[in-house]
Scaffold this motif. Structure first.
Motif, PDB file in Angstrom:
ATOM      1  N   TRP A  61      21.244  16.580 -28.407  1.00  0.00           N
ATOM      2  CA  TRP A  61      20.968  17.366 -27.193  1.00  0.00           C
ATOM      3  C   TRP A  61      20.092  16.621 -26.199  1.00  0.00           C
ATOM      4  O   TRP A  61      19.866  17.082 -25.104  1.00  0.00           O
ATOM      5  CB  TRP A  61      20.317  18.706 -27.569  1.00  0.00           C
ATOM      6  N   GLU A  85      22.138  13.294 -21.848  1.00  0.00           N
ATOM      7  CA  GLU A  85      22.507  14.039 -20.650  1.00  0.00           C
ATOM      8  C   GLU A  85      23.920  14.636 -20.760  1.00  0.00           C
ATOM      9  O   GLU A  85      24.143  15.776 -20.378  1.00  0.00           O
ATOM     10  CB  GLU A  85      22.435  13.077 -19.464  1.00  0.00           C
ATOM     11  N   HIS A  86      24.865  13.842 -21.269  1.00  0.00           N
ATOM     12  CA  HIS A  86      26.251  14.311 -21.358  1.00  0.00           C
ATOM     13  C   HIS A  86      26.695  14.460 -22.808  1.00  0.00           C
ATOM     14  O   HIS A  86      27.873  14.373 -23.113  1.00  0.00           O
ATOM     15  CB  HIS A  86      27.175  13.378 -20.587  1.00  0.00           C
ATOM     16  N   ARG A  87      25.736  14.661 -23.686  1.00  0.00           N
ATOM     17  CA  ARG A  87      25.998  14.891 -25.120  1.00  0.00           C
ATOM     18  C   ARG A  87      26.900  13.812 -25.709  1.00  0.00           C
ATOM     19  O   ARG A  87      27.763  14.088 -26.531  1.00  0.00           O
ATOM     20  CB  ARG A  87      26.613  16.278 -25.354  1.00  0.00           C
ATOM     21  N   PRO A  92      30.167   9.259 -18.465  1.00  0.00           N
ATOM     22  CA  PRO A  92      30.546   9.900 -17.198  1.00  0.00           C
ATOM     23  C   PRO A  92      31.836   9.337 -16.608  1.00  0.00           C
ATOM     24  O   PRO A  92      32.156   8.161 -16.798  1.00  0.00           O
ATOM     25  CB  PRO A  92      29.348   9.614 -16.285  1.00  0.00           C
ATOM     26  N   TYR A  93      32.549  10.187 -15.916  1.00  0.00           N
ATOM     27  CA  TYR A  93      33.860   9.853 -15.354  1.00  0.00           C
ATOM     28  C   TYR A  93      33.808   8.619 -14.455  1.00  0.00           C
ATOM     29  O   TYR A  93      34.648   7.733 -14.566  1.00  0.00           O
ATOM     30  CB  TYR A  93      34.367  11.067 -14.570  1.00  0.00           C
ATOM     31  N   LEU A 131      31.173  30.044 -34.527  1.00  0.00           N
ATOM     32  CA  LEU A 131      30.670  28.682 -34.299  1.00  0.00           C
ATOM     33  C   LEU A 131      29.597  28.317 -35.324  1.00  0.00           C
ATOM     34  O   LEU A 131      29.471  27.161 -35.718  1.00  0.00           O
ATOM     35  CB  LEU A 131      30.096  28.559 -32.881  1.00  0.00           C
ATOM     36  N   ILE A 159      17.371  21.404 -20.002  1.00  0.00           N
ATOM     37  CA  ILE A 159      18.253  21.937 -21.041  1.00  0.00           C
ATOM     38  C   ILE A 159      18.150  20.975 -22.202  1.00  0.00           C
ATOM     39  O   ILE A 159      18.512  19.819 -22.078  1.00  0.00           O
ATOM     40  CB  ILE A 159      19.716  21.971 -20.564  1.00  0.00           C
ATOM     41  N   GLY A 160      17.668  21.446 -23.310  1.00  0.00           N
ATOM     42  CA  GLY A 160      17.495  20.526 -24.423  1.00  0.00           C
ATOM     43  C   GLY A 160      16.611  19.406 -23.931  1.00  0.00           C
ATOM     44  O   GLY A 160      15.497  19.628 -23.477  1.00  0.00           O
ATOM     45  N   THR A 216      17.699  17.304 -21.533  1.00  0.00           N
ATOM     46  CA  THR A 216      18.245  16.823 -20.277  1.00  0.00           C
ATOM     47  C   THR A 216      17.526  17.436 -19.096  1.00  0.00           C
ATOM     48  O   THR A 216      17.350  18.643 -19.030  1.00  0.00           O
ATOM     49  CB  THR A 216      19.732  17.195 -20.166  1.00  0.00           C
ATOM     50  N   ILE A 217      17.131  16.598 -18.201  1.00  0.00           N
ATOM     51  CA  ILE A 217      16.456  17.092 -17.012  1.00  0.00           C
ATOM     52  C   ILE A 217      17.479  17.213 -15.886  1.00  0.00           C
ATOM     53  O   ILE A 217      18.175  16.255 -15.571  1.00  0.00           O
ATOM     54  CB  ILE A 217      15.331  16.132 -16.576  1.00  0.00           C
ATOM     55  N   PHE A 237      24.433  23.444 -17.603  1.00  0.00           N
ATOM     56  CA  PHE A 237      24.998  22.323 -18.350  1.00  0.00           C
ATOM     57  C   PHE A 237      26.481  22.142 -17.993  1.00  0.00           C
ATOM     58  O   PHE A 237      26.938  21.020 -17.755  1.00  0.00           O
ATOM     59  CB  PHE A 237      24.829  22.538 -19.859  1.00  0.00           C
ATOM     60  N   LYS A 270      26.810  20.563 -14.633  1.00  0.00           N
ATOM     61  CA  LYS A 270      26.452  19.148 -14.733  1.00  0.00           C
ATOM     62  C   LYS A 270      27.614  18.337 -15.322  1.00  0.00           C
ATOM     63  O   LYS A 270      27.960  17.269 -14.821  1.00  0.00           O
ATOM     64  CB  LYS A 270      25.200  19.050 -15.636  1.00  0.00           C
ATOM     65  N   MET A 271      28.207  18.864 -16.389  1.00  0.00           N
ATOM     66  CA  MET A 271      29.308  18.153 -17.039  1.00  0.00           C
ATOM     67  C   MET A 271      30.518  18.046 -16.120  1.00  0.00           C
ATOM     68  O   MET A 271      31.147  16.990 -16.033  1.00  0.00           O
ATOM     69  CB  MET A 271      29.710  18.866 -18.344  1.00  0.00           C
ATOM     70  N   ASP A 327      29.826  15.449 -13.489  1.00  0.00           N
ATOM     71  CA  ASP A 327      29.718  14.045 -13.919  1.00  0.00           C
ATOM     72  C   ASP A 327      30.888  13.534 -14.747  1.00  0.00           C
ATOM     73  O   ASP A 327      31.166  12.335 -14.740  1.00  0.00           O
ATOM     74  CB  ASP A 327      28.441  13.856 -14.773  1.00  0.00           C
ATOM     75  N   VAL A 330      30.759  26.070 -24.957  1.00  0.00           N
ATOM     76  CA  VAL A 330      30.702  25.916 -26.412  1.00  0.00           C
ATOM     77  C   VAL A 330      30.054  24.581 -26.775  1.00  0.00           C
ATOM     78  O   VAL A 330      29.197  24.508 -27.665  1.00  0.00           O
ATOM     79  CB  VAL A 330      32.124  26.042 -27.024  1.00  0.00           C
ATOM     80  N   LEU A 331      30.442  23.518 -26.053  1.00  0.00           N
ATOM     81  CA  LEU A 331      29.844  22.198 -26.311  1.00  0.00           C
ATOM     82  C   LEU A 331      28.335  22.240 -26.098  1.00  0.00           C
ATOM     83  O   LEU A 331      27.563  21.745 -26.922  1.00  0.00           O
ATOM     84  CB  LEU A 331      30.477  21.150 -25.387  1.00  0.00           C
ATOM     85  N   TYR A 353      26.433  24.838 -26.187  1.00  0.00           N
ATOM     86  CA  TYR A 353      25.790  25.700 -27.186  1.00  0.00           C
ATOM     87  C   TYR A 353      25.655  24.975 -28.525  1.00  0.00           C
ATOM     88  O   TYR A 353      24.565  24.914 -29.095  1.00  0.00           O
ATOM     89  CB  TYR A 353      26.604  26.987 -27.342  1.00  0.00           C
ATOM     90  N   ASN A 392      25.678  21.942 -29.168  1.00  0.00           N
ATOM     91  CA  ASN A 392      24.854  20.739 -29.087  1.00  0.00           C
ATOM     92  C   ASN A 392      23.470  21.041 -28.524  1.00  0.00           C
ATOM     93  O   ASN A 392      22.760  20.135 -28.115  1.00  0.00           O
ATOM     94  CB  ASN A 392      25.539  19.676 -28.221  1.00  0.00           C
TER      95      ASN A 392
END
Lengths: 571, 201
Positions: free
Chosen positions: A62, A65-67, A71-72, A415, B20-21, B23-24, B77, B80-81, B84, B163-164, B166, B168
């Protein structure tokens, strides 16, 4: 124009220069400095100090930033490196981005590079197997490339030597085609891997599934503790750099060891343009570098030079080292320099499911990754319509089953309550490719990179032998999987470009005859005896083993020879 | 092994913006109700759309006796995803899909999504989810719904990333399915009865 006045010649003179700090360069530096030689190690990239420069090593998922995802924009800008399995958010900073160091693909070639101290030794898959005479005798028996100038007995003691220091885990399996080494305890196979191993052994004589041998400290010995390394903690996050030094890398092992002697000068940000050859002295006198930060051109001098820039870049340096004596590149009277490059064919994979051992699973993680199937094809004699053969990985794990249906509380509960699913099994091929004159690298006549070095043209492709081998691997594994009772078998030919295997080899091959090879049996340039090449560029053929362990052994052996020869000259 | 965990979370939030977690997320420069609360490079999301996304995420992962999507800022999140890690076409679909969801809510429940009751929201998203799953299984369009529609593209991205985010999240990985950074072991022969939940990683 070289600025020769910045520091006096004596300050720029060493006993030995090592070009490159990856897995073989690290070994060269360790051996040279231990033998008392004042050594300069040149690395084109930045410094990466063990522990200090592993920014992601202790991060939780966690905290990315992008788990973990790339990035694309980064993917779009870097299509080549983005195809590498390890190019993820946690290790992106250890890979060369496409645009930073361009090359010309005459055929598609995914050139994966790590320009930093430690090179790709930070990122490698850590699989380590010895060659046997079935491998060294391949070219002579099957009539390709040239005969290897060495045999297993020449390298065996050096395998032991490097294994003891690096720390290699494995079992003594007693196989003629995959000699045992000086091992730390091996990692165990799980129930399904073990079942498949026993099944294959019984049903397919001559074929074996063993625990993969790897450069992890399963049980460190004193020599490893002395390096400041500790037992592998089964994180399997190796590509980030290991805070325990649990796997072997130049950064964790050979470079700090060499620095401790006080004999090593490590110079990052140093792109070697060429090796300087003196026509009067009939030997190389040093190297010319560009400092990538100051753009300054500097010459360094030494009695011996080890070229360990990684296979393709070592070719590039030799090709670009032109003199009156060697107009086509250093030591290239034969004209074979840059040619007969080969690699490993990693195109095919196969996966399936198994419904046995449902009461059993695994716990924790296996750094070895599972099992290894040594080459069995054409081992004792030619038996197929293609030359040579393939090794393969084999592993099993239990998938976790998650019900992703719907939204709301039920989804939220699902989950958190994962079920242990079926066993999944998988394998990938590692095929030998045949070195050919037409698979080569060369310098572009006009275009140069930011450091004034000609751009490299890479012209490497598959051939019919490779296609047949992919087909045979899929057939054989499908047969073995089917008879073992594995279900839902799915084979796939990724058709991935050469290069993505990251096992490119050759171009400055070893051989007995200077007319057809660049290096002699001591990895010494036939026609320029104080230059040694001991990385992947030296490989006469590729066989099927992961190559790094062999580079380490060849390097230690070559340094020993070089220093003995220097002593003889001095006495 | 990481120092961050000793820092008071609230202090961190106050000092560094939205967290978040680990991540800023940088706050956007011009904050008003009509712009998103975090800085976005590609996406155009209004303040009210952000509120809608928060409700959608909360419908996917609701607060129960454990934290839900809003508690974990999962909608941020997702934004952001999408900003990016997706290409332009997907980003456009995502943007378009937000309004299509409101249109769908109007059609089904005569009001915009945020004004729907919890059960109405769930019913709406479940129906989209079912159609999407069916169309994937059959590889055909089902029940008159064109699942190539941006509504479905939006929902798929939204649900996937919620879900990702959550699974993670620090919360999930420390309290639900525990992630071990340093297992320190490999048991190759381990009874399933000793493993009530599947550990991650």
């Amino acid at each position: 124009m070289a600025n020769l006045n910045t520091r006096s010649v004596s300050q720029r003179s060493f006993d030995a220069i090592v070009v490159g700090s990856g897995i073989s360069g690290g070994w060269a530096a360790k051996e040279l400095t231990e033998k008392g030689l004042n050594t300069l190690m040149l690395e084109r990239g930045r410094d990466v100090r063990h522990l200090v420069d592993y920014p992601t090593t202790n991060k939780y998922p966690w905290e990315f930033e992008h788990r973990g995802q790339v990035p694309y924009d980064v993917q779009q800008a870097n299509p080549v490196v983005s195809r590498c399995y390890a190019f993820r958010e946690d290790a992106m900073h250890f890979f060369v981005k496409d645009q930073e160091h361009p090359y010309i693909q005459e055929k598609p070639f995914d050139w994966i590079r790590g320009y930093q101290v430690g090179g790709k030794s930070l990122l490698w898959a850590r699989q380590t197997q010895r060659w046997s005479d079935f491998d060294f005798e391949g070219p002579a028996r099957d009539g390709f490339s040239v005969d290897w100038p060495i045999r297993y007995k020449d390298l065996a003691p050096w395998y032991s030597y490097v294994e003891k220091f690096a720390g290699i885990s494995g079992n003594r399996d007693g196989l003629v085609n995959l000699p045992d080494g000086d091992f730390l305890p091996g990692f165990p196979l799980n129930d399904v891997e073990s079942y498949f191993s026993k099944f294959v052994n019984k049903k397919y004589p001559g074929r074996n599934v063993i625990s993969a041998r790897c450069a992890h400290l399963s049980e460190p010995k004193d020599i490893h503790l002395q390096q400041g390394r500790a037992q592998c903690q089964q994180r399997v996050l190796c590509q980030r750099g290991c805070p325990f030094g649990g796997y072997f890398s130049s950064n964790a092992s050979t470079i700090p060891w060499a620095l401790k002697t006080g004999k090593l000068t490590l110079r990052p940000h140093s792109v070697v343009q060429e090796i300087i050859y003196d026509d009067k002295q009939n030997k190389a006198t040093g190297v010319r570098i560009v400092d990538t930060e100051t753009k300054e051109v500097i010459e360094y001098y030494a009695k011996i030079i080890f070229v360990n820039a990684a296979a393709i870049n070592s070719n590039l340096i030799l090709l670009n080292s032109k003199s009156a004596r060697f107009p086509n590149g250093l030591g290239n009277d034969s004209g074979v320099l840059g040619k007969y490059v080969a690699f490993h064919n990693y195109r095919a994979r196969i996966s399936a499911e198994y419904d046995g051992f449902m009461d059993w699973t695994t716990d924790g993680r296996n750094p070895a990754g599972g099992g290894y199937i040594p080459r069995f094809r054409n081992l004792y004699k030619q038996e197929t319509d293609f030359l040579r053969g393939y090794a393969a990985g084999f592993s099993a794990h239990r998938a976790s089953e998650v019900d992703y249906k719907g939204v709301g509380e039920s989804l939220k509960n699902n989950l958190a309550n994962r079920k242990i699913g079926n066993w999944r099994v998988g394998s990938h091929m590692m095929g030998e490719t045949i070195p050919k004159e037409t698979n080569n690298v060369s310098l572009d006549a006009g275009k140069k990179d930011a450091w004034g070095v000609p751009l490299l043209k890479i012209n490497i492709g598959y051939d019919e032998n490779d296609e047949k081998m992919v087909k045979d691997y899929i057939e054989q594994m499908t047969d073995m999987f089917t008879s073992a009772g594995f279900k839902n078998i799915q084979a796939n030919d990724s058709k991935q470009s050469p290069g993505l295997d990251i096992h490119e080899m050759g171009g400055a091959r070893m051989g007995n005859d200077p007319k057809t090879s660049i290096l002699n049996k001591w990895n010494q340039v036939h026609e320029c005896k104080n230059v040694f090449v001991t990385d992947g560029a030296c490989m006469t053929s590729t066989s099927t083993q992961n190559p790094s362990l062999t580079y380490m052994a060849l390097t230690a052996r070559a340094v020993n020879y070089a220093v003995e020869e220097m002593k003889k000259l001095n006495s | 092994m990481t120092e961050n965990r000793t820092i008071d979370r609230r202090t961190l939030l106050k000092n560094l913006g939205l967290v978040i977690g680990g991540t800023i997320l940088l706050p956007s420069c011009l904050r008003s109700d009509d712009t998103a609360s975090i800085r976005l490079k590609h996406l155009t999301i209004s303040g009210s759309q952000e509120k809608l996304l928060a409700e959608v995420a909360e419908t996917i992962i609701p607060k129960t006796n454990t934290p839900g999507a809003k508690d974990l800022s999962l909608h941020l999140f997702v934004m952001k995803m999408v900003d990016d890690c997706y290409g332009t076409a997907d980003q456009k679909s995502f943007e378009n899909g937000i309004s299509l969801l409101d249109a769908e809510a109007e059609k089904t429940h005569d009001k915009p999504f945020v004004q729907c009751s919890k059960s109405q929201r769930e019913a709406l998203l479940n129906s989209i989810d079912t159609k999407l799953q069916l169309s994937k299984q059959n590889k055909t369009e089902t029940a008159g719904a064109d699942t190539r529609n941006d509504l479905f593209a939006f929902f798929e991205i939204m649900k996937g990333n919620t879900v990702l985010g959550y699974t993670n999240s620090k919360y999930f990985m420390t309290k639900q399915v525990v992630y071990e950074l340093i297992p320190g072991r490999y048991n190759a022969h381990f009874s399933v009865t000793n493993k009530s939940v599947v550990k991650n990683g």
